[in-house]
Motif scaffolding. Structure first.
Motif, short mmCIF file in Angstrom:
data_model
loop_
_atom_site.label_atom_id
_atom_site.label_comp_id
_atom_site.label_asym_id
_atom_site.label_seq_id
_atom_site.Cartn_x
_atom_site.Cartn_y
_atom_site.Cartn_z
N SER A 39 0.76 5.50 -0.02
CA SER A 39 0.15 6.83 -0.04
C SER A 39 1.19 7.71 -0.72
CB SER A 39 -0.16 7.31 1.38
OG SER A 39 -0.78 8.58 1.34
N TYR A 42 -8.99 2.21 0.50
CA TYR A 42 -8.18 3.33 1.00
C TYR A 42 -7.95 3.20 2.50
CZ TYR A 42 -8.41 6.34 -3.20
OH TYR A 42 -8.27 6.89 -4.44
N CYS A 43 -6.74 3.53 2.93
CA CYS A 43 -6.41 3.61 4.35
C CYS A 43 -6.75 5.03 4.80
CB CYS A 43 -4.92 3.32 4.55
SG CYS A 43 -4.36 3.57 6.24
N GLN A 44 -7.79 5.16 5.60
CA GLN A 44 -8.28 6.49 5.99
C GLN A 44 -7.23 7.32 6.73
OE1 GLN A 44 -11.26 7.52 4.77
NE2 GLN A 44 -10.52 9.54 5.41
N VAL A 89 -5.23 9.01 4.07
CA VAL A 89 -6.05 10.03 3.40
C VAL A 89 -6.14 11.27 4.29
CG1 VAL A 89 -8.35 10.59 2.51
CG2 VAL A 89 -7.34 8.34 2.05
N GLU A 102 -4.50 2.35 -8.57
CA GLU A 102 -5.26 2.92 -7.47
C GLU A 102 -5.67 1.81 -6.49
OE1 GLU A 102 -9.05 5.86 -6.59
OE2 GLU A 102 -8.57 5.34 -8.67
N TYR A 114 0.87 -1.18 0.00
CA TYR A 114 0.00 0.00 0.00
C TYR A 114 0.90 1.22 0.00
CZ TYR A 114 -3.80 3.18 1.11
OH TYR A 114 -4.72 4.19 1.05
N CYS A 123 -1.98 10.25 -3.73
CA CYS A 123 -2.70 9.22 -4.48
C CYS A 123 -2.55 7.92 -3.71
CB CYS A 123 -2.15 9.09 -5.88
SG CYS A 123 -2.28 10.59 -6.87
N GLN A 124 -3.65 7.26 -3.42
CA GLN A 124 -3.63 6.00 -2.67
C GLN A 124 -3.50 4.85 -3.67
OE1 GLN A 124 -3.46 6.46 0.72
NE2 GLN A 124 -3.55 8.60 0.07
#
Length: 177
Positions: free
Chosen positions: A137, A159-161, A164, A155, A135, A171-172
């Protein structure tokens, strides 16, 4: 030029290790997600680290090693010119992610294959430690995203909040191992 790649140990990570590392990245265009679509926007700035940023980096990299993660460096004539880190601890449910928490190449060594070698080492370590995917970010600069695409990243499905919230313009991404 002979680049030596090796694991870093917590004891050697200090501000001094980065004395020949040039973080500077001149950014002109970035990817932005607007109304569910990715577009390229003009967003000129210079990304560099302050002394405080270096102190945070040193602390984070030491913590990564001490908690069982991976920190791997690229050295040219004994000088650190690139590094990558992967955090321990799977997340993301069935995605089985491990977090590639950093990958940085000194400005004077970019576009010479150092980043690719570091990324491949991170993938190998993550796979050995039970991950299905890395993963990331990732910085939204067009050049940074070009690198990740070249490395097979897409993408993220989930998503890991936390990421974010910390870096809303990143960009995740994920990369299947």
């Amino acid at each position: 030029m002979v680049i030596v790649y090796r694991n870093l140990c917590a004891e050697e990570i200090s501000r001094e290790l980065f004395k020949d590392f040039i973080r500077c990245q001149v950014v002109t265009k970035c990817w932005r997600r607007e109304k569910g679509e990715w577009t390229i926007k003009d967003d000129p700035f210079i990304d560099d680290w302050s002394e405080e940023d270096y102190q945070v980096l040193v602390s984070c990299l030491k913590n990564t090693i001490q908690s069982g993660g991976f920190v791997y460096g690229a050295f040219d004539s004994g000088k650190l010119k690139g590094f990558v880190s992967v955090e321990p601890g799977l997340f993301g449910g069935i995605q089985n992610y491990l977090d590639l928490s950093s990958i940085h190449i000194s400005q004077d060594m970019r576009n010479k294959g150092v980043g690719a070698e570091l990324f491949l080492a991170a993938k190998g370590w993550a796979k050995e430690h039970g991950a299905r995917k890395l993963y990331i970010s990732a910085h939204s600069a067009v050049e940074s995203q070009g690198f990740y695409k070249k490395m097979g990243c897409v993408e993220a499905e989930v998503y890991c909040q936390k990421h974010v919230d910390e870096e809303p313009y990143d960009c995740q991404l994920e990369c299947v191992l």
